[in-house]
Design an enzyme around this catalytic site. Structure first.
Site, PDB file in Angstrom:
ATOM      1  N   ARG A  57      -3.568  -5.830  19.465  1.00  0.00           N
ATOM      2  CA  ARG A  57      -4.636  -4.845  19.685  1.00  0.00           C
ATOM      3  C   ARG A  57      -5.625  -5.353  20.729  1.00  0.00           C
ATOM      4  NH1 ARG A  57      -5.086  -3.189  13.267  1.00  0.00           N
ATOM      5  NH2 ARG A  57      -3.877  -1.269  13.448  1.00  0.00           N
TER       6      ARG A  57
ATOM      7  N   ARG B  60      -5.013   2.660   3.508  1.00  0.00           N
ATOM      8  CA  ARG B  60      -6.428   3.055   3.490  1.00  0.00           C
ATOM      9  C   ARG B  60      -6.595   4.538   3.801  1.00  0.00           C
ATOM     10  NH1 ARG B  60     -10.153  -0.429   7.258  1.00  0.00           N
ATOM     11  NH2 ARG B  60      -8.315  -0.864   8.503  1.00  0.00           N
TER      12      ARG B  60
ATOM     13  N   HIS C 196      -7.535 -10.940   8.103  1.00  0.00           N
ATOM     14  CA  HIS C 196      -7.206  -9.629   8.668  1.00  0.00           C
ATOM     15  C   HIS C 196      -8.212  -8.615   8.129  1.00  0.00           C
ATOM     16  CE1 HIS C 196      -4.866  -6.428  10.324  1.00  0.00           C
ATOM     17  NE2 HIS C 196      -4.481  -5.937   9.167  1.00  0.00           N
TER      18      HIS C 196
ATOM     19  N   GLN D  21       5.261   4.998   5.665  1.00  0.00           N
ATOM     20  CA  GLN D  21       5.108   5.139   7.118  1.00  0.00           C
ATOM     21  C   GLN D  21       5.573   3.888   7.865  1.00  0.00           C
ATOM     22  OE1 GLN D  21       4.543   8.173   8.011  1.00  0.00           O
ATOM     23  NE2 GLN D  21       2.350   8.443   8.322  1.00  0.00           N
TER      24      GLN D  21
ATOM     25  N   GLY E 133       9.053  -0.632   0.155  1.00  0.00           N
ATOM     26  CA  GLY E 133       8.049   0.320   0.644  1.00  0.00           C
ATOM     27  C   GLY E 133       8.721   1.087   1.766  1.00  0.00           C
TER      28      GLY E 133
ATOM     29  N   GLY F  65       7.374   1.290   6.494  1.00  0.00           N
ATOM     30  CA  GLY F  65       8.751   0.972   6.110  1.00  0.00           C
ATOM     31  C   GLY F  65       9.769   1.792   6.896  1.00  0.00           C
TER      32      GLY F  65
HETATM   33  N1  APR Z   1       7.650  -0.683  -5.241  1.00  0.00           N
HETATM   34  C1  APR Z   1       8.150  -0.143  -4.117  1.00  0.00           C
HETATM   35  N2  APR Z   1       7.460   0.728  -3.354  1.00  0.00           N
HETATM   36  C2  APR Z   1       6.226   1.071  -3.751  1.00  0.00           C
HETATM   37  C3  APR Z   1       5.643   0.560  -4.933  1.00  0.00           C
HETATM   38  C4  APR Z   1       6.414  -0.363  -5.689  1.00  0.00           C
HETATM   39  N3  APR Z   1       5.937  -0.899  -6.822  1.00  0.00           N
HETATM   40  N4  APR Z   1       4.412   1.104  -5.052  1.00  0.00           N
HETATM   41  C5  APR Z   1       4.220   1.910  -3.998  1.00  0.00           C
HETATM   42  N5  APR Z   1       5.321   1.904  -3.203  1.00  0.00           N
HETATM   43  C6  APR Z   1       5.567   2.650  -1.986  1.00  0.00           C
HETATM   44  C7  APR Z   1       5.002   4.069  -1.971  1.00  0.00           C
HETATM   45  O1  APR Z   1       5.814   4.943  -2.726  1.00  0.00           O
HETATM   46  C8  APR Z   1       5.019   4.380  -0.479  1.00  0.00           C
HETATM   47  O2  APR Z   1       6.200   5.038  -0.073  1.00  0.00           O
HETATM   48  O3  APR Z   1       4.956   2.026  -0.876  1.00  0.00           O
HETATM   49  C9  APR Z   1       4.957   2.989   0.188  1.00  0.00           C
HETATM   50  C10 APR Z   1       3.742   2.778   1.057  1.00  0.00           C
HETATM   51  O4  APR Z   1       3.867   3.627   2.127  1.00  0.00           O
HETATM   52  P1  APR Z   1       2.626   4.429   2.781  1.00  0.00           P
HETATM   53  O5  APR Z   1       1.792   5.010   1.685  1.00  0.00           O
HETATM   54  O6  APR Z   1       3.177   5.335   3.818  1.00  0.00           O
HETATM   55  O7  APR Z   1       1.767   3.250   3.447  1.00  0.00           O
HETATM   56  P2  APR Z   1       2.007   2.508   4.857  1.00  0.00           P
HETATM   57  O8  APR Z   1       1.227   3.191   5.908  1.00  0.00           O
HETATM   58  O9  APR Z   1       3.453   2.270   5.061  1.00  0.00           O
HETATM   59  O10 APR Z   1       1.248   1.132   4.539  1.00  0.00           O
HETATM   60  C11 APR Z   1       1.706   0.252   3.538  1.00  0.00           C
HETATM   61  O11 APR Z   1       0.752  -1.690   4.561  1.00  0.00           O
HETATM   62  O12 APR Z   1      -0.696  -1.936   6.367  1.00  0.00           O
HETATM   63  C12 APR Z   1      -0.586  -1.875   4.985  1.00  0.00           C
HETATM   64  O13 APR Z   1      -2.716  -1.010   4.325  1.00  0.00           O
HETATM   65  C13 APR Z   1      -1.346  -0.729   4.414  1.00  0.00           C
HETATM   66  O14 APR Z   1      -1.232  -1.515   2.178  1.00  0.00           O
HETATM   67  C14 APR Z   1      -0.691  -0.572   3.083  1.00  0.00           C
HETATM   68  C15 APR Z   1       0.773  -0.921   3.380  1.00  0.00           C
END
Ligand code: APR
Length: 314
Positions: A153, A84, A177, A14, A11, A16
């Site tokens: 927090r 979310r 959580h 944001q 991932g 990652g």
């Molecule tokens: N394999 C790898 N990456 C994936 C896959 C997958 N199968 N499916 C989705 N992704 C990637 C998306 O392409 C995206 O870049 O996961 C990333 C998620 O990043 P964001 O949408 O920016 O989300 P983020 O704010 O990083 O949050 C990620 O953490 O806190 C939790 O609720 C939040 O579930 C969410 C997660």
């Protein structure tokens, strides 16, 4: 020659991307960003690589769309999934994120069988449970990130209300959580002094409520996603405790084995985190009111786990 430590971030969104920066800044090891989105992990890694001499860091940074690049990871932190949007609860993400965790979990099992796995994807307690079931890894090597953040927090809001440094506030937020998380006022201290010396019960109740909704407050402001700086800081804090065998006392989503009266479910509890992963769950004493709130939170977690069990059996 010594092998370099490898941290894989599945991932590259944001959270990652922010974790990659933090891991490089702390020189925790080489960082690999892995994402299904083509170009994004490569682009973020290249951007960070260009900043390497300025940080400065000797961490190597790379991006990939191939789970095979998980190979030989020491730590894997999973944020793959959807975040979310306003109006959504963490539980609304259950179905789609379960499918993603299943794919990612199988890839981790195949390519990084000895890794310490930290799950951040929401709904957290269900996703970390799914990850443990899919990988079959021992429970001390599959841990969820939430308690560090929830406690952070609470501590931040306490520090702000008193007008003292956030560094001096110790807080403990247990349970799932979600909206039912349990901030334990009795275990909150400021420079070793009970928080009740500084703040009234009313004020503390208001802070507890705001803590449980803190993630939602950020979502409502951002509109396009959820919190990422503080989750990234929290997950890297945990990875560092593992990699440096720090034996930190923190709150994490851990698989319970009879502690607090629960078995076979994940929940946010105080733990010792060190080189052996989750080394111990600390079974603090809860009074009747605290136990009631913890039990209510666990009811919410158990219904999510029942859903995951059903999906795993399909
Ligand atoms: N394999 C790898 N990456 C994936 C896959 C997958 N199968 N499916 C989705 N992704 C990637 C998306 O392409 C995206 O870049 O996961 C990333 C998620 O990043 P964001 O949408 O920016 O989300 P983020 O704010 O990083 O949050 C990620 O953490 O806190 C939790 O609720 C939040 O579930 C969410 C997660």
């Amino acid at each position: 020659m010594a092998r370099r430590t490898k941290i894989s971030l599945v991932g590259a969104g944001q959270i990652g991307g922010t974790m990659a920066l933090l891991a490089a800044q702390k020189q925790l090891g080489d960082v690999v960003l892995i994402d299904v989105s083509e170009g994004v992990p490569q682009g973020k890694a290249l951007d960070l690589l260009h900043g390497g001499p300025i940080i400065p860091t000797s961490s190597a940074l790379s991006g990939s769309n191939d789970y095979a690049d998980l190979k030989d990871s020491d730590v894997v932190i999973v944020t793959a999934g959807l975040p979310r949007k306003p109006g959504m609860s963490r539980d609304d993400l259950l179905d789609v994120n379960f499918g993603i965790i299943k794919t990612v979990g199988e890839a981790i099992k195949k390519n990084a069988p000895n890794a310490f796995v930290l799950v951040v994807t929401n709904p957290l307690d269900a996703m970390v449970y799914a990850m443990q079931k899919v990988t079959g890894f021992p429970t001390h090597r599959v841990v969820g990130m939430a308690g560090v953040l929830d406690s952070g927090r609470f501590a931040a809001l306490v520090a702000e209300a008193i007008g003292v440094s956030a560094e001096d506030v110790q807080a403990l937020v247990m349970g799932g959580h979600g909206d039912t998380m349990v901030p334990l006022i009795r275990y909150c201290s400021v420079g070793g002094i009970p928080v009740t010396h500084f703040l009234s019960q009313d004020k503390l109740d208001a802070i507890s409520k705001r803590t449980a909704n803190a993630g939602g407050e950020v979502v409502a402001l951002l509109k396009t996603g959820s919190a990422f700086y503080s989750p990234a800081l929290s997950a890297i804090h945990m990875a560092e405790a593992y990699l440096k065998d720090k034996k930190r006392v923190i709150t994490a989503a851990a698989m319970l084995n009879g502690e607090f009266g629960y078995k076979g479910v994940y929940a946010g509890v105080p733990v010792i985190l060190g080189g052996n992963g989750l080394e111990k769950v600390i079974e603090v004493e809860l009074d009747a009111g605290e136990k009631k709130a913890f039990d209510a939170s666990m009811e919410a977690v158990k219904s999510l786990v029942a859903y995951i069990d059903k999906k795993l059996a399909e």
